[in-house]
Design an enzyme around this catalytic site. Structure first.
Site, PDB file in Angstrom:
ATOM      1  CD  GLU A  38     -12.803 -50.509  69.493  1.00 19.95           C
ATOM      2  OE1 GLU A  38     -14.059 -51.048  69.372  1.00 19.95           O
ATOM      3  OE2 GLU A  38     -11.889 -50.938  70.555  1.00 19.95           O
ATOM      4  NE  ARG A 287      -3.960 -48.563  81.196  1.00 19.08           N
ATOM      5  CZ  ARG A 287      -5.416 -48.807  80.763  1.00 19.08           C
ATOM      6  NH1 ARG A 287      -5.912 -50.109  80.752  1.00 19.08           N
ATOM      7  NH2 ARG A 287      -6.105 -47.883  80.075  1.00 19.08           N
ATOM      8  CE  LYS A 297     -10.654 -44.465  73.490  1.00 20.15           C
ATOM      9  NZ  LYS A 297     -10.715 -45.826  72.511  1.00 20.15           N
TER      10      LYS A 297
END
Length: 661
Positions: A38, A287, A297
């Site tokens: 994104e 992750r 983020k």
């Protein structure tokens, strides 16, 4: 083809023979993955792992031949408020810098018309509805769902035990007719409603044990121009609605994500089933988690706003920050290969990344001498001379450069002590010291506030040969970097755990002037790797973008960023290596401090180790019967991998105490 990337099986995930046949015909032997970040921030090292997986490792695990591998680079740009052209451009440049070549680049926003047609199909099928519940009411509805499911699991009547949360369950808009929903949907698209007044929700399964099946939002209203698609829309799709449709539409074979999306497997396949679209295989991997780092983020953005100088600050774990720090693409890609991709969550030691940097830089960085905190040395009996010094001591055939020795020169303050010490071989009164490359030996006469005075001698065998910079050395700024956080795993109170000394600036450092041409600012580019050097006996350094040096005119400023220190082997840690490579105090002091800490730890009872030892004191609030921590200082329960690591330290201390007896 291997089934190495198999996830949890679902009935909805199965394609009909017709869909399978159509997909195989279109892909014609190609196996396709996608990398869908994104554009709401800069890419970080976790994205580097994802790129490595989607462009390389996944195909290797699946035994896909090189000629059949394809990866789509897709901008998952469905949230215009958080996205920008700056982020869009940065993602592309970082991908290119790492060396990955996508089959094509796409934008989810390019499919907005198709996505809206899919939403309309759901409405007509009675599988989507316009909902006017506000966010508080939706949360209350979902909490009601959770309680009702709990009641059913206990064999109780949910209507009697829980009820309908004041009419919110199943919701007063859920059974609105198709025609009315189509009318409301068209009014949403035309701007008849305010932001937040209503949403389009998918009519899923409120009785499911998976909360992500409780009528997720498909569209919301936002009166914001889109950074890629431009103005003209006021409804934007959600991630859950967009992601699976774009995967199917782009003919993706394997949709690879991280484990926190595992519970979204149901809505992913539910939506594709309802639309009768091809269902890619979904695989969830752990992750990336690295010591002393955050990769959220939201947290990275807050660091940019409050702590560091930007997304490319060398302390940031962003690809831009790591590149500016001096990490190369070879280093990052090798690290990602090393870490691999599994479903097992773990915390990666930061030294693992640092070691890959050392390996990548060792044979590619030219050597030079530098001093971070210069101390003046005046040597009686020495004369000015020009020396030939190899660019790469391990490979003399790769050339050499000239260095001018002057009777007044500079050494680093770590190589100077006012008082002699039998374990210190640098500049201390009475010590015999060798001047590296100059074939000169000196006896130190005095060490004072104005520097060091010494005289050259013919006899004797020095125990150290110290690096130096002559009077003609270039003044520069050197930025030394440590861990951004003071704890290996930043907690929910992470802002208080930021290391105030993560950047230390040496403003009066000096370096060998032979590197002047290589540091010219006209050759610098923030999107490529700038030139790096190994400062002998200190570490690896890269020329920073803030450099304004103009070679030939000898003006401006050179700025270096510390990349990583030189690996200290066992000999150096005990001082043995100093006989041939200088007298630095750093490793000796560190070793003595480590020995003192180990000795003090032996006085701590086993059960009180984590409560009293300075390394852990104050970090935990609760312990088990053995004294092993179970909860952090905020009261949050520790993760399994954290407790596992603490148990290892516990066993080490147990053995040390037994040995002491």
């Amino acid at each position: 083809m291997s089934d190495a990337l198999s996830g949890r099986d679902l009935e909805w995930a199965k394609n009909s023979p017709q869909l399978d046949e159509e997909h195989k015909k279109i892909n014609a032997g190609i196996v396709r993955t996608r990398f869908p970040p994104e554009p709401n921030g800069y890419l970080h090292i976790g994205h580097a792992k994802s790129m490595n997986m989607n462009f390389s490792l996944a195909f290797s695990k699946l035994d896909v031949p090189m000629e059949s591998r394809r990866t789509v680079f897709r901008y998952d740009d469905t949230n215009p408020e958080a996205e920008s052209k700056e982020y869009i451009d940065s993602l592309k440049r970082d991908l290119e810098w790492l060396g990955w070549k996508p089959e094509k680049t796409t934008f989810s926003s390019d499919n907005f018309d198709f996505l809206e047609s899919c939403a309309e199909r759901l409405i007509k099928a009675g599988k989507a509805y316009v909902c006017f519940l506000n966010s508080v009411e939706v949360e209350a509805q979902r909490e009601c769902c959770k309680k009702r499911i709990g009641a059913v699991s206990k064999g109780l009547d949910p209507d009697k035990e829980v009820g309908d949360a004041g009419g919110l369950y199943p919701g007063r808009y859920r059974d609105t007719g198709v025609e009315e929903n189509l009318t409301r949907w068209n009014r949403m698209k035309k701007g008849f409603y305010k932001e937040g007044e209503c949403t389009l929700r998918m009519k899923m399964d409120l009785t499911s044990s998976n909360p992500n099946m409780h009528d997720l939002m498909a569209y919301r209203i936002k009166y914001v121009s889109h950074p890629h698609a431009g103005p003209g829309r006021c409804v934007y799709p959600s991630y859950d609605f967009t992601h699976c449709i774009c995967d199917s539409f782009e003919r993706i074979d394997y949709s690879i994500c991280t484990l926190e999306f595992e519970t979204r497997r149901e809505p992913y396949y539910w939506l594709l089933k309802e639309l009768d679209m091809y269902r890619p295989k979904v695989y969830e991997m752990s992750r990336l988690n690295i010591e002393y780092t955050v990769l959220s983020k939201r947290r990275l953005l807050k660091l940019v706003e409050k702590t560091v100088r930007g997304w490319d600050d060398p302390r940031m774990p962003t690809i831009s920050g790591l590149r500016r720090r001096g990490y190369t693409k070879e280093c990052l890609n090798a690290f990602c290969d090393d870490v691999g991709a599994t479903r097992n969550a773990n915390l990666v030691e930061v030294n693992r990344l640092q070691q890959h940097a050392r390996v990548a830089l060792a044979d590619k960085t030219r050597r030079c001498m530098g001093v971070l905190r210069p101390v003046k040395v005046v040597c009686k009996g020495a004369v000015k001379s020009v020396l030939k010094v190899p660019n790469y001591p391990q490979a003399p055939e790769r050339g050499e450069h000239e260095v001018e020795f002057t009777p007044t020169f500079y050494v680093d303050e770590r190589d100077v002590r006012a008082e002699a010490d039998s374990n210190f071989f640098g500049y201390a009164p009475g010590n015999l010291v060798g001047i590296k490359y100059a074939n000169i030996k000196v006896i130190v006469d005095s060490v004072g506030p104005n520097g060091v005075e010494c005289h050259a001698v013919e006899e004797g065998k020095p125990k150290s040969y110290v690096t130096w910079v002559g009077e003609g050395g270039l003044r520069c700024e050197v930025r030394e970097y440590g861990n951004l956080f003071t704890v290996p795993e930043p907690s929910s109170d992470w802002e208080s755990e930021v290391n105030p000394n993560s950047e230390v600036i040496c403003t009066d450092a000096m370096v060998d002037p032979s590197i002047s041409e290589l540091c010219d600012s006209k050759g610098l580019d923030k999107w490529t790797s700038n030139v790096s050097f190994q400062f002998e006996r200190i570490g690896y350094y890269v020329v920073d973008d803030d450099t304004s040096w103009v070679h030939g005119q000898n003006k401006g400023k050179i700025v270096f960023n510390g990349i990583v220190g030189l690996k200290e082997d066992k000999a150096k840690a005990t001082g043995g290596d100093q006989k041939k490579d200088g007298g630095g105090t750093k490793s000796g002091d560190a070793q003595r401090a480590k020995q003192a800490a180990a000795k003090a730890r032996l006085e701590i009872p086993l059960k009180e180790l984590f409560a009293k030892d300075p390394e852990w004191k104050g970090l935990y609030s609760r312990y088990d019967d053995d004294g092993i921590p179970t909860h952090d200082k905020e009261g949050a329960e520790l993760k399994k991998n954290q407790i596992k690591k603490l148990k290892k330290d516990f066993e080490k201390h147990k053995k040390a105490l037994a040995k002491k007896k």
